[in-house]
Design an enzyme around this catalytic site. Structure first.
Site, short mmCIF file in Angstrom:
data_model
loop_
_atom_site.label_atom_id
_atom_site.label_comp_id
_atom_site.label_asym_id
_atom_site.label_seq_id
_atom_site.Cartn_x
_atom_site.Cartn_y
_atom_site.Cartn_z
N HIS A 20 44.76 39.19 83.00
CA HIS A 20 44.75 38.54 84.31
C HIS A 20 46.16 38.12 84.71
O HIS A 20 46.59 38.32 85.85
CB HIS A 20 43.85 37.30 84.30
CG HIS A 20 42.38 37.59 84.17
ND1 HIS A 20 41.58 37.04 83.21
CD2 HIS A 20 41.55 38.39 84.91
CE1 HIS A 20 40.33 37.46 83.35
NE2 HIS A 20 40.29 38.29 84.37
N LYS A 44 27.01 35.78 85.32
CA LYS A 44 27.59 35.43 84.02
C LYS A 44 27.31 33.98 83.66
O LYS A 44 27.25 33.12 84.54
CB LYS A 44 29.11 35.65 84.04
CG LYS A 44 29.51 37.11 84.16
CD LYS A 44 31.02 37.28 84.16
CE LYS A 44 31.39 38.74 84.33
NZ LYS A 44 32.84 38.90 84.56
N ARG A 93 41.32 48.27 84.86
CA ARG A 93 41.77 48.52 83.49
C ARG A 93 41.53 49.95 83.06
O ARG A 93 42.31 50.55 82.35
CB ARG A 93 41.05 47.58 82.52
CG ARG A 93 41.46 46.15 82.62
CD ARG A 93 40.48 45.26 81.92
NE ARG A 93 39.15 45.39 82.52
CZ ARG A 93 38.05 44.87 82.04
NH1 ARG A 93 38.10 44.20 80.91
NH2 ARG A 93 36.90 45.02 82.66
N SER A 131 37.41 39.07 78.95
CA SER A 131 37.17 37.65 78.69
C SER A 131 36.03 37.48 77.67
O SER A 131 36.10 36.62 76.79
CB SER A 131 36.82 36.93 79.99
OG SER A 131 37.90 37.03 80.89
N1 COA Z 1 42.91 42.34 82.25
C1 COA Z 1 41.97 42.01 81.37
N2 COA Z 1 40.70 41.80 81.68
C2 COA Z 1 40.37 41.94 82.96
C3 COA Z 1 41.29 42.28 83.93
C4 COA Z 1 42.61 42.48 83.53
N3 COA Z 1 43.57 42.81 84.37
N4 COA Z 1 40.67 42.37 85.10
C5 COA Z 1 39.39 42.08 84.86
N5 COA Z 1 39.21 41.84 83.56
C6 COA Z 1 37.95 41.56 82.88
C7 COA Z 1 37.71 40.11 82.70
O1 COA Z 1 38.22 39.71 81.48
C8 COA Z 1 36.20 40.04 82.79
O2 COA Z 1 35.63 40.33 81.56
P1 COA Z 1 34.12 39.91 81.20
O3 COA Z 1 33.22 40.75 82.04
O4 COA Z 1 34.07 40.21 79.78
O5 COA Z 1 34.00 38.44 81.52
C9 COA Z 1 35.86 41.16 83.78
O6 COA Z 1 36.91 42.08 83.68
C10 COA Z 1 35.84 40.73 85.21
O7 COA Z 1 36.17 39.37 85.36
P2 COA Z 1 37.04 38.73 86.49
O8 COA Z 1 37.96 39.71 87.12
O9 COA Z 1 37.60 37.47 85.95
O10 COA Z 1 35.98 38.27 87.50
P3 COA Z 1 34.60 38.83 87.95
O11 COA Z 1 34.50 40.32 87.93
O12 COA Z 1 33.60 38.04 87.23
O13 COA Z 1 34.72 38.39 89.46
C11 COA Z 1 34.02 38.12 91.72
C12 COA Z 1 33.89 38.91 90.42
C13 COA Z 1 34.11 36.65 91.47
C14 COA Z 1 35.29 38.57 92.45
C15 COA Z 1 32.76 38.48 92.52
O14 COA Z 1 31.63 38.18 91.72
C16 COA Z 1 32.67 37.71 93.82
O15 COA Z 1 33.31 38.06 94.77
N6 COA Z 1 31.85 36.64 93.85
C17 COA Z 1 31.65 35.82 95.03
C18 COA Z 1 30.28 36.13 95.65
C19 COA Z 1 30.34 37.37 96.51
O16 COA Z 1 31.03 37.43 97.51
N7 COA Z 1 29.56 38.39 96.10
C20 COA Z 1 29.52 39.64 96.77
C21 COA Z 1 30.66 40.53 96.30
S1 COA Z 1 30.65 42.08 97.11
#
Ligand code: COA
Length: 160
Positions: A20, A44, A93, A131
């Site tokens: 991140h 989650k 990734r 994560s």
């Molecule tokens: N390096 C390492 N890991 C990474 C990464 C990077 N550059 N980018 C993403 N990841 C991993 C994270 O570690 C995480 O791992 P996990 O699944 O084991 O926890 C996963 O990829 C994604 O996590 P992260 O990027 O932190 O967030 P998310 O995918 O949970 O976030 C939101 C998603 C919050 C953006 C999305 O759910 C959202 O927009 N929510 C709001 C509600 C909404 O509008 N919903 C409709 C969306 S269309």
């Protein structure tokens, strides 16, 4: 009309990893202002509270002066409208991330046609990080020092 100065990097960041931080650092070189925006991902079960994740990200990005950390609840598209910022940053990734990210980017654009998603690639050394893996390693007593910022390592350690 776009607010060209800022871009939002949204995520659940539970916890923030070096992957991140890699994306935040790259984005901070491309845009004058990055708003790292933390929310709860409804599918989650989070280990750290929203406030803890915000605090960890603030600490981890404190050397990047154009990075701000905020939180939001509800739809990302509504939050972007509220703060008048329509550029989204997401990290890719591997090919396996693509389908989920592609779907989310198109859905966000459907919800608000002004939203543009920009994908950045982390350094190769961070492509295998997630994560959940970090949490599992920490829970089983493994070392997470190489995968997360120092403040996160400390917090994971205190959690044991
Ligand atoms: N390096 C390492 N890991 C990474 C990464 C990077 N550059 N980018 C993403 N990841 C991993 C994270 O570690 C995480 O791992 P996990 O699944 O084991 O926890 C996963 O990829 C994604 O996590 P992260 O990027 O932190 O967030 P998310 O995918 O949970 O976030 C939101 C998603 C919050 C953006 C999305 O759910 C959202 O927009 N929510 C709001 C509600 C909404 O509008 N919903 C409709 C969306 S269309």
């Amino acid at each position: 009309m776009y607010t060209k100065l800022s871009a939002v990097y949204p995520g659940s960041f539970d916890p923030p990893t070096n992957g991140h931080l890699d994306i935040i650092t790259r984005a901070s070189k491309l845009f004058p202002k990055i708003i790292v925006s933390v929310t709860d991902n409804s599918v989650k079960k989070h280990m750290f509270s929203l406030q803890e994740r915000v605090d960890l990200l603030k600490e981890a990005s404190k050397d990047l002066p154009n990075v701000e950390v905020a939180s939001f609840s509800g739809l990302l598209a509504d939050y972007l409208e509220k703060i008048d910022t329509f550029v989204l940053i997401r990290g890719l990734r591997a090919l396996s991330d693509f389908e989920y990210e592609f779907q989310m980017a198109l859905m966000n654009r459907k919800l608000n046609k002004n939203i543009e998603t920009i994908f950045l690639l982390p350094d190769q050394s961070n492509t295998f990080l997630s994560s959940s893996m970090v949490k599992e390693i920490a829970a089983l007593g493994g070392k997470t020092k190489d995968f997360v910022p120092e403040c996160v390592e400390k917090k994971l350690h205190d959690q044991r």
